[in-house]
Write a protein that holds these residues in place. Structure first.
Motif, PDB file in Angstrom:
ATOM      1  N   ALA A  10       0.417  15.284 -30.554  1.00 25.13           N
ATOM      2  CA  ALA A  10      -0.423  14.117 -30.819  1.00 25.13           C
ATOM      3  C   ALA A  10       0.305  13.087 -31.664  1.00 25.13           C
ATOM      4  CB  ALA A  10      -1.709  14.551 -31.518  1.00 25.13           C
ATOM      5  N   HIS A  45      -2.693   9.164 -26.028  1.00 17.89           N
ATOM      6  CA  HIS A  45      -3.448   7.905 -26.029  1.00 17.89           C
ATOM      7  C   HIS A  45      -3.616   7.430 -27.475  1.00 17.89           C
ATOM      8  CE1 HIS A  45      -4.432   8.562 -21.743  1.00 17.89           C
ATOM      9  NE2 HIS A  45      -4.454   9.837 -22.108  1.00 17.89           N
ATOM     10  N   PHE A  98     -12.767  10.212 -37.222  1.00 19.08           N
ATOM     11  CA  PHE A  98     -12.717  11.416 -36.394  1.00 19.08           C
ATOM     12  C   PHE A  98     -12.386  12.622 -37.268  1.00 19.08           C
ATOM     13  CE2 PHE A  98     -10.046  14.435 -33.944  1.00 19.08           C
ATOM     14  CZ  PHE A  98     -11.018  14.884 -33.049  1.00 19.08           C
ATOM     15  N   LEU A 126     -11.529  16.688 -37.635  1.00 19.23           N
ATOM     16  CA  LEU A 126     -10.917  17.797 -36.922  1.00 19.23           C
ATOM     17  C   LEU A 126     -10.978  19.022 -37.818  1.00 19.23           C
ATOM     18  CD1 LEU A 126      -9.194  18.707 -34.427  1.00 19.23           C
ATOM     19  CD2 LEU A 126      -7.177  17.994 -35.712  1.00 19.23           C
ATOM     20  N   GLU A 183      -8.935   9.068 -33.922  1.00 17.26           N
ATOM     21  CA  GLU A 183      -8.896  10.038 -32.825  1.00 17.26           C
ATOM     22  C   GLU A 183      -7.786   9.692 -31.838  1.00 17.26           C
ATOM     23  OE1 GLU A 183     -11.914  12.016 -29.486  1.00 17.26           O
ATOM     24  OE2 GLU A 183     -12.556  10.285 -30.660  1.00 17.26           O
ATOM     25  N   ILE A 184      -7.034  10.708 -31.444  1.00 22.17           N
ATOM     26  CA  ILE A 184      -5.977  10.547 -30.441  1.00 22.17           C
ATOM     27  C   ILE A 184      -6.250  11.551 -29.327  1.00 22.17           C
ATOM     28  CG2 ILE A 184      -3.505  10.780 -29.967  1.00 22.17           C
ATOM     29  CD1 ILE A 184      -2.973  10.053 -32.898  1.00 22.17           C
ATOM     30  N   LEU A 185      -6.493  11.059 -28.127  1.00 25.61           N
ATOM     31  CA  LEU A 185      -6.697  11.951 -26.977  1.00 25.61           C
ATOM     32  C   LEU A 185      -5.331  12.345 -26.422  1.00 25.61           C
ATOM     33  CD1 LEU A 185      -8.799  13.254 -25.019  1.00 25.61           C
ATOM     34  CD2 LEU A 185      -8.453  11.260 -23.555  1.00 25.61           C
ATOM     35  N   ASP A 220      -3.458  14.451 -23.277  1.00 24.12           N
ATOM     36  CA  ASP A 220      -3.570  15.089 -21.959  1.00 24.12           C
ATOM     37  C   ASP A 220      -2.298  15.884 -21.684  1.00 24.12           C
ATOM     38  OD1 ASP A 220      -6.027  13.853 -21.403  1.00 24.12           O
ATOM     39  OD2 ASP A 220      -5.051  12.107 -20.495  1.00 24.12           O
ATOM     40  N   SER A 257      -7.263  18.460 -21.624  1.00 26.86           N
ATOM     41  CA  SER A 257      -7.402  17.347 -22.561  1.00 26.86           C
ATOM     42  C   SER A 257      -8.071  17.801 -23.848  1.00 26.86           C
ATOM     43  CB  SER A 257      -8.251  16.227 -21.939  1.00 26.86           C
ATOM     44  OG  SER A 257      -7.693  15.791 -20.727  1.00 26.86           O
ATOM     45  N   SER A 264      -8.895  16.259 -28.158  1.00 24.73           N
ATOM     46  CA  SER A 264      -8.769  15.222 -29.179  1.00 24.73           C
ATOM     47  C   SER A 264      -8.111  15.800 -30.419  1.00 24.73           C
ATOM     48  CB  SER A 264     -10.144  14.653 -29.539  1.00 24.73           C
ATOM     49  OG  SER A 264     -10.644  13.873 -28.488  1.00 24.73           O
ATOM     50  N   ARG A 265      -7.149  15.079 -30.935  1.00 24.39           N
ATOM     51  CA  ARG A 265      -6.443  15.432 -32.155  1.00 24.39           C
ATOM     52  C   ARG A 265      -6.412  14.178 -33.051  1.00 24.39           C
ATOM     53  NH1 ARG A 265      -5.354  20.773 -32.740  1.00 24.39           N
ATOM     54  NH2 ARG A 265      -7.561  20.502 -32.362  1.00 24.39           N
ATOM     55  N   SER A 266      -5.701  14.245 -34.130  1.00 25.08           N
ATOM     56  CA  SER A 266      -5.428  13.069 -34.939  1.00 25.08           C
ATOM     57  C   SER A 266      -4.048  13.254 -35.548  1.00 25.08           C
ATOM     58  CB  SER A 266      -6.495  12.887 -36.032  1.00 25.08           C
ATOM     59  OG  SER A 266      -6.453  13.952 -36.967  1.00 25.08           O
TER      60      SER A 266
END
Length: 399
Positions: free
Chosen positions: A115, A154, A168, A170, A179-181, A183, A378, A380-382
């Motif tokens: 991420a 992303h 966001f 976590l 938030e960082i998506l 994939d 997929s 979500s992270r940060s």
């Protein structure tokens, strides 16, 4: 009386670096071109540099004389370069540095630090500016060079800068961030099938310990999943219950070695000792009420199942990102131990409990010519830059 002329001490090397939290991990990030010439190609010199940066090998197990934090989550290094591939922006190499032994394990990826690769690449000027919007989401196409896979990161942008702060949350990270998506595209190993033995559930015999049902999968990172109850666990355990039990740790390492052999990752058991990063071993149980390491109660109806995973010989404080990819992939295939623990049937997303809380991951699975294929996972992270500047290492590091 003779005088011994000592050579004057040499100054330390200054190497440009950035210290970043990505997901529930931290690592030292480098641009390839910023490394000393000796370390710009793979080999002993590079490994020596990265070990000295992190503070390994450390017989005390503390990494006091380096940037490492004496856990598998914080003994990590990343090298990023402009991609040699037209359809990717950057190439990303991950090095898991052993804490107490003199080696760097290059056999896998770090899903959490993945991420942070997107934001780092943008801030380091490694991504073509035409691909970065002033406001909105920048899609950074990352080639994961360890496992030869594509990761799409992303990255949110505000006024031409990477957005790092946000709301966001976590589990496993104290403070909120942007938030960082992420994939993970076709995350199964390229050189073997999703299930390397061809079975959704294997009979794993471990001499001196017993026989276990196990799901062996290669998505994200090679992982051995075992039912918690068959090991005498509830699936609600926190770090101290496992990491303070030398007998349990030895058992898990033996299981891991035999699983690696069955998966074809090693040719003989002894090789597992120098391949600590992969495979992972994890145990699963059906959803039940549990308490996280922060004291928060996770109700049974908040999760599909519980998962505990070990990394570098210790129970992980949360969940490795690559193991989360393996969990989601296995959960999406009806009939695996992970899928059965989650209630069975077809699933496109799964929420699992881990020692620090919960995590939801999506997976696209399909059956093609009789084999299961994972198209994309997929989550979500940060990520947040903690410090930037130079790391210093003694100039005799390559000696």
């Amino acid at each position: 009386m003779t005088h011994t002329h000592l050579l004057p001490p040499k100054p330390q090397l200054r190497v440009p670096a950035t210290y970043i939290r990505g997901g529930t991990s931290k690592g030292v990030f480098f641009s390839l071109n910023d490394l000393p010439p000796e370390a710009q190609t793979a080999g002993e010199a590079r490994d020596k540099l990265l070990m000295r940066v992190i503070g390994s090998p450390d017989a005390y197990g503390k990494q006091i004389d380096g940037m490492g934090g004496a856990t598998s989550s914080t003994s990590k290094t990343v090298i990023v370069a402009q991609s040699s591939r037209d359809d990717h922006d950057v190439d990303y190499l991950f090095g898991q540095v052993s804490i107490d032994k003199p080696f760097v394990d290059w056999s896998g990826n770090c899903g959490n630090l993945s991420a942070a690769v997107g934001p780092f690449a943008i801030q380091a000027g490694l991504v073509n500016s035409e691909r970065i919007p002033r406001n909105g989401i920048a899609e950074v196409r990352v080639w994961q060079a360890n496992i030869k896979k594509t990761i799409l990161v992303h990255v949110p942008m505000v006024d031409g800068r990477v957005q790092e702060t946000g709301d966001f949350e976590l589990d496993g990270v104290t403070f909120p961030a942007a938030e960082i998506l992420v994939d993970f595209v076709e995350p199964a190993a390229s050189d073997s099938s999703l299930f390397p033995t061809g079975n959704l559930i294997d009979d794993l015999e471990v001499p001196g310990i017993g026989r276990f049902n196990a799901t062996l999968i290669t998505a994200g990172i090679p992982t051995i999943f075992i039912d918690a109850e068959s090991l005498g666990y509830q699936g609600t355990e926190l770090q101290e219950a496992i990491n303070g039990d030398e007998k349990a740790l030895a058992m898990f390492e033996t299981i891991r070695a035999h699983g690696a052999l069955k998966m074809g990752l090693i040719d003989h058991l002894e090789q597992a000792q120098s391949r600590q990063h992969t495979p992972k071993v994890a145990f699963v149980s059906p959803a039940k009420e549990s308490v996280s390491s922060s004291g928060k109660t996770i109700k049974e109806d908040e999760v599909d199942l519980l998962v505990r995973a070990l990394s570098m010989g210790k129970l992980h404080h949360a969940m490795m990102g690559t193991a989360a990819v393996a969990i989601a992939s296995a959960a999406s295939v009806p009939g695996t131990l992970v899928n059965l623990a989650a209630g069975g049937g077809e699933k496109s997303t799964v929420t699992f409990g881990h020692p620090s809380g919960t995590l939801t991951v999506g997976a696209q699975a399909s059956l093609m010519s009789g084999d299961w294929v994972i198209k994309k996972v997929s989550m979500s992270r940060s990520a947040r830059v903690l410090m930037e500047g130079f790391v210093r290492v003694p100039s005799d590091v390559f000696a």
